[in-house]
Write a protein that holds these residues in place. Structure first.
Motif, PDB file in Angstrom:
ATOM      1  N   UNK A  42      23.585  64.557  15.886  1.00 41.28           N
ATOM      2  CA  UNK A  42      22.280  64.519  15.229  1.00 41.28           C
ATOM      3  C   UNK A  42      22.302  63.595  14.015  1.00 41.28           C
ATOM      4  N   UNK A  43      23.356  63.684  13.222  1.00 43.24           N
ATOM      5  CA  UNK A  43      23.480  62.825  12.048  1.00 43.24           C
ATOM      6  C   UNK A  43      23.666  61.362  12.451  1.00 43.24           C
ATOM      7  N   UNK A  44      24.450  61.129  13.492  1.00 37.80           N
ATOM      8  CA  UNK A  44      24.712  59.764  13.942  1.00 37.80           C
ATOM      9  C   UNK A  44      23.427  59.063  14.377  1.00 37.80           C
ATOM     10  N   UNK A  45      22.630  59.719  15.208  1.00 36.84           N
ATOM     11  CA  UNK A  45      21.420  59.079  15.710  1.00 36.84           C
ATOM     12  C   UNK A  45      20.385  58.915  14.604  1.00 36.84           C
TER      13      UNK A  45
ATOM     14  N   UNK B 166      21.043  58.358  11.349  1.00 39.11           N
ATOM     15  CA  UNK B 166      21.470  57.209  10.551  1.00 39.11           C
ATOM     16  C   UNK B 166      21.221  55.900  11.294  1.00 39.11           C
ATOM     17  N   UNK B 167      21.496  55.902  12.575  1.00 39.25           N
ATOM     18  CA  UNK B 167      21.312  54.685  13.371  1.00 39.25           C
ATOM     19  C   UNK B 167      19.842  54.279  13.412  1.00 39.25           C
ATOM     20  N   UNK B 168      18.975  55.247  13.600  1.00 37.26           N
ATOM     21  CA  UNK B 168      17.541  54.958  13.673  1.00 37.26           C
ATOM     22  C   UNK B 168      16.997  54.487  12.326  1.00 37.26           C
ATOM     23  N   UNK B 169      17.421  55.138  11.251  1.00 37.93           N
ATOM     24  CA  UNK B 169      16.982  54.722   9.911  1.00 37.93           C
ATOM     25  C   UNK B 169      17.486  53.321   9.581  1.00 37.93           C
ATOM     26  N   UNK B 170      18.719  53.031   9.935  1.00 32.92           N
ATOM     27  CA  UNK B 170      19.278  51.704   9.676  1.00 32.92           C
ATOM     28  C   UNK B 170      18.522  50.612  10.407  1.00 32.92           C
ATOM     29  N   UNK B 171      18.132  50.892  11.643  1.00 35.04           N
ATOM     30  CA  UNK B 171      17.391  49.887  12.417  1.00 35.04           C
ATOM     31  C   UNK B 171      16.044  49.586  11.757  1.00 35.04           C
ATOM     32  N   UNK B 172      15.399  50.594  11.215  1.00 39.45           N
ATOM     33  CA  UNK B 172      14.126  50.363  10.532  1.00 39.45           C
ATOM     34  C   UNK B 172      14.317  49.509   9.276  1.00 39.45           C
TER      35      UNK B 172
ATOM     36  N   UNK C  46      33.696  56.765  12.779  1.00 39.68           N
ATOM     37  CA  UNK C  46      34.655  57.842  12.514  1.00 39.68           C
ATOM     38  C   UNK C  46      34.245  59.119  13.239  1.00 39.68           C
ATOM     39  N   UNK C  47      32.958  59.434  13.222  1.00 37.73           N
ATOM     40  CA  UNK C  47      32.497  60.641  13.906  1.00 37.73           C
ATOM     41  C   UNK C  47      32.689  60.529  15.419  1.00 37.73           C
ATOM     42  N   UNK C  48      32.564  59.313  15.953  1.00 35.78           N
ATOM     43  CA  UNK C  48      32.819  59.119  17.378  1.00 35.78           C
ATOM     44  C   UNK C  48      34.284  59.408  17.700  1.00 35.78           C
ATOM     45  N   UNK C  49      35.184  59.004  16.795  1.00 33.35           N
ATOM     46  CA  UNK C  49      36.604  59.335  16.967  1.00 33.35           C
ATOM     47  C   UNK C  49      36.785  60.851  16.946  1.00 33.35           C
TER      48      UNK C  49
END
Length: 394
Positions: A294-297, A299-305, A340-343
């Motif tokens: 949940x945190x990963x997606x 952050x990813x979505x906010x970064x893309x914006x 890191x979270x993916x690891x």
């Protein structure tokens, strides 16, 4: 997700499909072997990727900066090094478009658009880091007509380090001092468009944690004679402000690379969390893993914006250093955490070279320190924030 035209959406889709078909199956072997991706680079040239930021009349297939950012993200999703292979090239193209003379544009941009000429920029010096005004590389005016004569030359001496694509680039946008006595120092800095020749030496390839395949080298200049016509824009002392504008698109590009790494790590984590089971259920169903996803997606979505916002600001012609800095700061830090979270989600497999998440974890730190460290970005953001919100201003 992106505010692109139908044609630009097709361009991004084409690159995405190419990444899945041509890059993903070979990237692990290329990266582990630190092998220069010659075949993939040639395919990128054929697709017109090296000309994406170059408009008519020098190229007939340019795109907006938001589209350029989306294409960069797709390349980095496949392999961050591929996005790095065209990063500095695109900055040099933008420098030429914004500040080059008509002769300089006509000389370089058509061949840069096809990838026949690949360009890079040379800023960082040994011991200098992000303090560009402290540079020691000099270009001394020489020739029968002096510094204002078209037949004159510059004699260049000095060295640069961490120059990506140094061996494969044939054009270097060199930041150097043309007036070492200037006060303040930035008024004595210029950009020379340097082609390789006598007095130009590419030194050793620097060993790196990640960002494999594409070389990062030391380069040196020893009495190299460069024609006066190589001065970007034809006016001395403008190089620092020119490069700061160029770094806006550079930081948008690096932020997009971070998005690509983050997306690849997120994709792998989501897939693995459904394939792996423990205690009778898929691991994403365990709250600790689900919370990470949940945190990963988010952050990813906010970064893309943030990246798309910076890209639109850049295309408006307004100053975008604050927006580019925010995008680069946020996405690079997010990519590091997502990797890191993916690891963590992969457990022991995440530490294995047989899984791609260990590569993402090695590639992600580059975006934190590249194109101006994140400590520098925070300073840029704070200064622009205050400048735009002066107390007492009307």
């Amino acid at each position: 997700m992106y505010e692109l035209t139908e044609e630009e959406t097709s361009v991004v889709s084409l690159v995405s499909e190419w990444v899945n078909r041509e890059v993903k199956p070979v990237v692990r072997d290329l990266e582990h072997g630190n092998t220069y991706p010659e075949d993939l680079i040639e395919q990128m040239k054929e697709m017109g990727i090296y000309g994406l930021v170059i408009p008519e009349p020098w190229n007939d297939a340019s795109v907006s900066t938001p589209c350029f950012a989306a294409v960069t993200e797709e390349l980095a999703r496949g392999w961050m090094s591929l996005a790095g292979a065209m990063g500095g090239h695109s900055v040099v193209a933008q420098l030429l478009l914004a500040f080059g003379t008509e002769e300089q544009k006509d000389r370089y941009l058509p061949r840069m658009a096809t990838g026949e000429i690949r360009a890079t920029m040379a800023l960082t010096e040994p011991g200098g880091g992000s303090d560009l005004q402290a540079m020691r590389t000099t270009a001394r005016a020489d020739g029968p007509d002096g510094p204002d004569g078209l037949d004159g030359h510059y004699v260049v001496d000095g060295s640069k380090t961490w120059i990506s694509n140094a061996r494969h680039a044939s054009l270097v946008a060199l930041l150097c001092r043309t007036d070492p006595e200037a006060e303040p120092a930035h008024r004595g800095i210029s950009i020379l468009l340097v082609e390789k020749g006598p007095g130009f030496e590419v030194g050793r390839d620097l060993p790196k944690l990640g960002y494999k395949g594409v070389e990062s080298c030391e380069i040196s200049f020893d009495g190299m004679r460069v024609p006066r016509s190589a001065l970007l824009g034809g006016v001395e002392g403008k190089g620092f402000s020119q490069m700061m504008r160029g770094l806006e698109i550079g930081r948008i590009q690096v932020a997009s690379r971070a998005l690509g790494v983050g997306q690849a790590a997120l994709d792998d984590a989501v897939r693995y969390s459904q394939e792996r089971e423990s205690f009778g259920k898929q691991i994403w169903e365990h709250q600790s893993v689900g919370n990470l996803l949940a945190e990963m997606v988010t952050q990813q979505t906010a970064g893309r914006q943030l990246v798309q916002h910076a890209a639109r600001k850049y295309d408006s012609g307004e100053r975008a250093d604050m927006e580019a800095g925010m995008a680069k700061l946020f996405t690079s830090e997010a990519a590091m955490k997502i990797a890191l979270d993916a690891v963590r989600i992969h457990g022991g497999h995440g530490y294995s070279t047989e899984f791609d998440v260990e590569r993402y974890f090695r590639d992600a730190p580059l975006m934190i320190v590249g194109e101006g460290t994140n400590e520098i970005q925070r300073g840029v953001i704070a200064r622009q924030l205050v400048k735009r919100n002066r107390v007492g201003d009307a």
